[in-house]
Design a protein around this motif. Structure first.
Motif, mmCIF file in Angstrom:
data_model
loop_
_atom_site.group_PDB
_atom_site.id
_atom_site.type_symbol
_atom_site.label_atom_id
_atom_site.label_comp_id
_atom_site.label_asym_id
_atom_site.label_seq_id
_atom_site.Cartn_x
_atom_site.Cartn_y
_atom_site.Cartn_z
ATOM 1 N N UNK A 71 -11.665 1.370 2.755
ATOM 2 C CA UNK A 71 -10.371 1.463 1.340
ATOM 3 C C UNK A 71 -9.604 0.874 1.673
ATOM 4 N N UNK A 72 -9.715 0.131 3.097
ATOM 5 C CA UNK A 72 -7.911 -0.480 3.596
ATOM 6 C C UNK A 72 -8.196 -1.510 3.033
ATOM 7 N N UNK A 73 -9.528 -1.615 2.925
ATOM 8 C CA UNK A 73 -9.509 -2.811 1.980
ATOM 9 C C UNK A 73 -9.463 -3.715 0.862
ATOM 10 N N UNK A 74 -9.364 -1.990 0.095
ATOM 11 C CA UNK A 74 -9.702 -2.098 -1.624
ATOM 12 C C UNK A 74 -8.008 -1.610 -1.804
ATOM 13 N N UNK A 75 -7.362 -0.948 -0.554
ATOM 14 C CA UNK A 75 -5.899 -0.813 -1.108
ATOM 15 C C UNK A 75 -5.316 -1.665 -1.164
ATOM 16 N N UNK A 76 -5.432 -2.673 -0.338
ATOM 17 C CA UNK A 76 -4.815 -3.935 -0.234
ATOM 18 C C UNK A 76 -4.876 -4.655 -1.070
ATOM 19 N N UNK A 77 -6.407 -4.780 -1.443
ATOM 20 C CA UNK A 77 -5.925 -6.767 -2.135
ATOM 21 C C UNK A 77 -6.262 -5.847 -4.033
ATOM 22 N N UNK A 78 -6.468 -4.736 -4.299
ATOM 23 C CA UNK A 78 -6.789 -3.801 -5.345
ATOM 24 C C UNK A 78 -5.434 -3.298 -5.341
ATOM 25 N N UNK A 79 -5.249 -1.632 -4.571
ATOM 26 C CA UNK A 79 -4.730 -0.794 -5.325
ATOM 27 C C UNK A 79 -2.893 -1.524 -5.103
ATOM 28 N N UNK A 80 -2.986 -2.303 -3.967
ATOM 29 C CA UNK A 80 -1.980 -2.634 -4.002
ATOM 30 C C UNK A 80 -1.145 -4.018 -5.134
ATOM 31 N N UNK A 81 -1.762 -4.992 -5.783
ATOM 32 C CA UNK A 81 -1.722 -5.506 -7.160
ATOM 33 C C UNK A 81 -1.334 -4.589 -7.824
ATOM 34 N N UNK A 112 0.926 -1.322 0.475
ATOM 35 C CA UNK A 112 -0.177 -0.138 -0.179
ATOM 36 C C UNK A 112 0.762 1.349 -0.347
ATOM 37 N N UNK A 113 1.589 0.972 0.172
ATOM 38 C CA UNK A 113 2.804 2.339 -0.098
ATOM 39 C C UNK A 113 3.924 2.710 -1.050
ATOM 40 N N UNK A 114 3.776 3.578 -2.001
ATOM 41 C CA UNK A 114 4.817 3.615 -2.892
ATOM 42 C C UNK A 114 6.149 3.185 -3.076
ATOM 43 N N UNK A 115 6.944 4.338 -1.734
ATOM 44 C CA UNK A 115 7.831 3.957 -1.335
ATOM 45 C C UNK A 115 8.321 2.534 -1.730
ATOM 46 N N UNK A 145 -12.457 -8.749 -4.490
ATOM 47 C CA UNK A 145 -11.798 -10.341 -6.002
ATOM 48 C C UNK A 145 -13.062 -10.027 -6.885
ATOM 49 N N UNK A 146 -13.426 -9.378 -7.324
ATOM 50 C CA UNK A 146 -14.653 -9.317 -7.956
ATOM 51 C C UNK A 146 -13.425 -7.719 -9.201
ATOM 52 N N UNK A 147 -13.037 -7.325 -8.720
ATOM 53 C CA UNK A 147 -11.898 -6.111 -8.972
ATOM 54 C C UNK A 147 -11.038 -6.666 -9.389
ATOM 55 N N UNK A 148 -10.595 -7.483 -8.848
ATOM 56 C CA UNK A 148 -9.169 -8.390 -8.886
ATOM 57 C C UNK A 148 -9.563 -9.380 -10.137
ATOM 58 N N UNK A 149 -10.635 -10.201 -10.711
ATOM 59 C CA UNK A 149 -10.769 -10.920 -12.122
ATOM 60 C C UNK A 149 -10.956 -10.308 -12.979
ATOM 61 N N UNK A 150 -12.167 -8.327 -12.402
ATOM 62 C CA UNK A 150 -12.229 -7.639 -13.813
ATOM 63 C C UNK A 150 -10.490 -7.104 -14.611
ATOM 64 N N UNK A 151 -9.760 -6.588 -13.384
ATOM 65 C CA UNK A 151 -8.645 -5.796 -13.927
ATOM 66 C C UNK A 151 -7.896 -6.898 -14.248
ATOM 67 N N UNK A 152 -7.362 -8.658 -13.933
ATOM 68 C CA UNK A 152 -6.887 -9.130 -14.717
ATOM 69 C C UNK A 152 -7.377 -10.138 -16.426
ATOM 70 N N UNK A 153 -8.531 -9.518 -16.046
ATOM 71 C CA UNK A 153 -8.486 -9.512 -17.623
ATOM 72 C C UNK A 153 -8.775 -8.333 -18.421
ATOM 73 N N UNK A 154 -8.267 -7.921 -17.802
ATOM 74 C CA UNK A 154 -7.823 -6.190 -18.819
ATOM 75 C C UNK A 154 -6.546 -6.574 -19.405
ATOM 76 N N UNK A 155 -6.264 -6.531 -17.771
ATOM 77 C CA UNK A 155 -4.591 -6.614 -18.293
ATOM 78 C C UNK A 155 -4.397 -7.397 -19.432
ATOM 79 N N UNK A 156 -5.068 -9.376 -19.213
ATOM 80 C CA UNK A 156 -4.530 -9.551 -20.250
ATOM 81 C C UNK A 156 -4.249 -9.534 -21.093
ATOM 82 N N UNK A 157 -5.500 -8.656 -21.569
ATOM 83 C CA UNK A 157 -5.632 -8.047 -23.506
ATOM 84 C C UNK A 157 -5.044 -7.065 -23.615
#
Length: 278
Positions: free
Chosen positions: A99-109, A56-59, A150-162
């Protein structure tokens, strides 16, 4: 030829720790990353590099990737495994916790992927393995924010794959089922902390019991983290990996049931399974 280099986030326990070990056994130079380096002493003892990383930390993320590139000159596989389960009724969960949940599981990824992708593109090769969940296909009571992540991880992964296919980069999703690890105990504590009192207390007690049981060493109806780790190795090494590896207890039948059953029938199935009914 030098060994390929793999970076595994969230590697201090459970799936991440098992993945680091199995990738090492498969011949990779492995960097196991987590916030608490002291918890990875056993990995370091068997020749796995351990580094501090807060996704969750840029640096922190930038320094970790730069260290690997300075020491190895390349990264070939990124395993985005860092994550946790935030449970509680939507009415009860503070938006700061959401926000913390999304920060780790989605934005961290996303943060780790953004840092590693330019190097994979320059190599014209690489794998990004995103650890989702069978819970990226359906939901359980009191798990709205976890499942949303986790739904967001699925969508991000599909977009990234293409997006990344033209550069020779594969994006793979691993969807674990019920796995024996400390994840369940942490999620159980979270649901009791959030909704253990008040109108959702009966649901919270039942859901916490179901989650907590999955952490017991003798837990039935669960799979070992090693089962998922072996799938991660296949995803990292296959010439043409699958887009998704659904692995571990319950993953395949529950996802299939969600696909074919009417929504209210599936709701009833899940409520009976986890005790989340009214």
């Amino acid at each position: 030829m030098a060994a390929k280099v793999a970076l595994v986030t969230g590697a201090s326990s459970g799936i991440g720790e098992a993945a680091a070990r199995h990738l090492r056994d498969a011949g990779f130079t492995v960097y196991a990353a987590a916030r608490r380096v002291d918890r990875m002493a056993q990995l370091r003892a068997v020749g796995i590099h351990t580094i501090a990383l807060d996704v969750t930390d840029d640096d922190s993320a930038r320094v970790a990737v730069e260290q690997i590139l300075a020491e190895q000159g390349r990264i070939d596989v990124l395993v985005n495994n860092a994550g946790y389960g935030s449970y509680g009724a939507l009415e009860d969960v503070p938006l700061t916790e959401a926000q913390a949940q999304l920060d780790v599981n989605v934005l961290g990824l996303a943060r780790m992927t953004r840092l590693v992708t330019p190097h994979l593109r320059a190599q014209r090769s690489g794998r990004i393995v995103n650890i989702s969940s069978m819970g990226g296909n359906f939901t359980t009571p009191l798990g709205a924010w976890y499942h949303a992540s986790k739904y967001a991880v699925e969508a991000i992964s599909d977009a990234l794959r293409m997006e990344l296919a033209p550069f020779g980069i594969d994006v793979v999703v691993v969807q674990p089922g019920s796995i024996r690890s400390e994840w369940g105990a942490i999620a159980a504590a979270k649901v009791l902390e959030t909704s253990g009192d008040g109108p959702y207390r009966e649901q919270a007690a039942a859901v916490a019991n179901a989650l907590g049981n999955s952490s017991r060493p003798d837990a039935r109806l669960t799979s070992s983290p090693a089962v998922v780790a072996r799938a991660i190795v296949r995803a990292a090494t296959a010439r043409r990996p699958r887009t998704r590896y659904r692995i571990g207890f319950g993953a395949k039948p529950l996802v299939l049931a969600h696909r074919i059953l009417p929504a209210r029938v599936f709701d009833l199935l899940i409520q009976r399974a986890v005790g989340g009914g009214a």
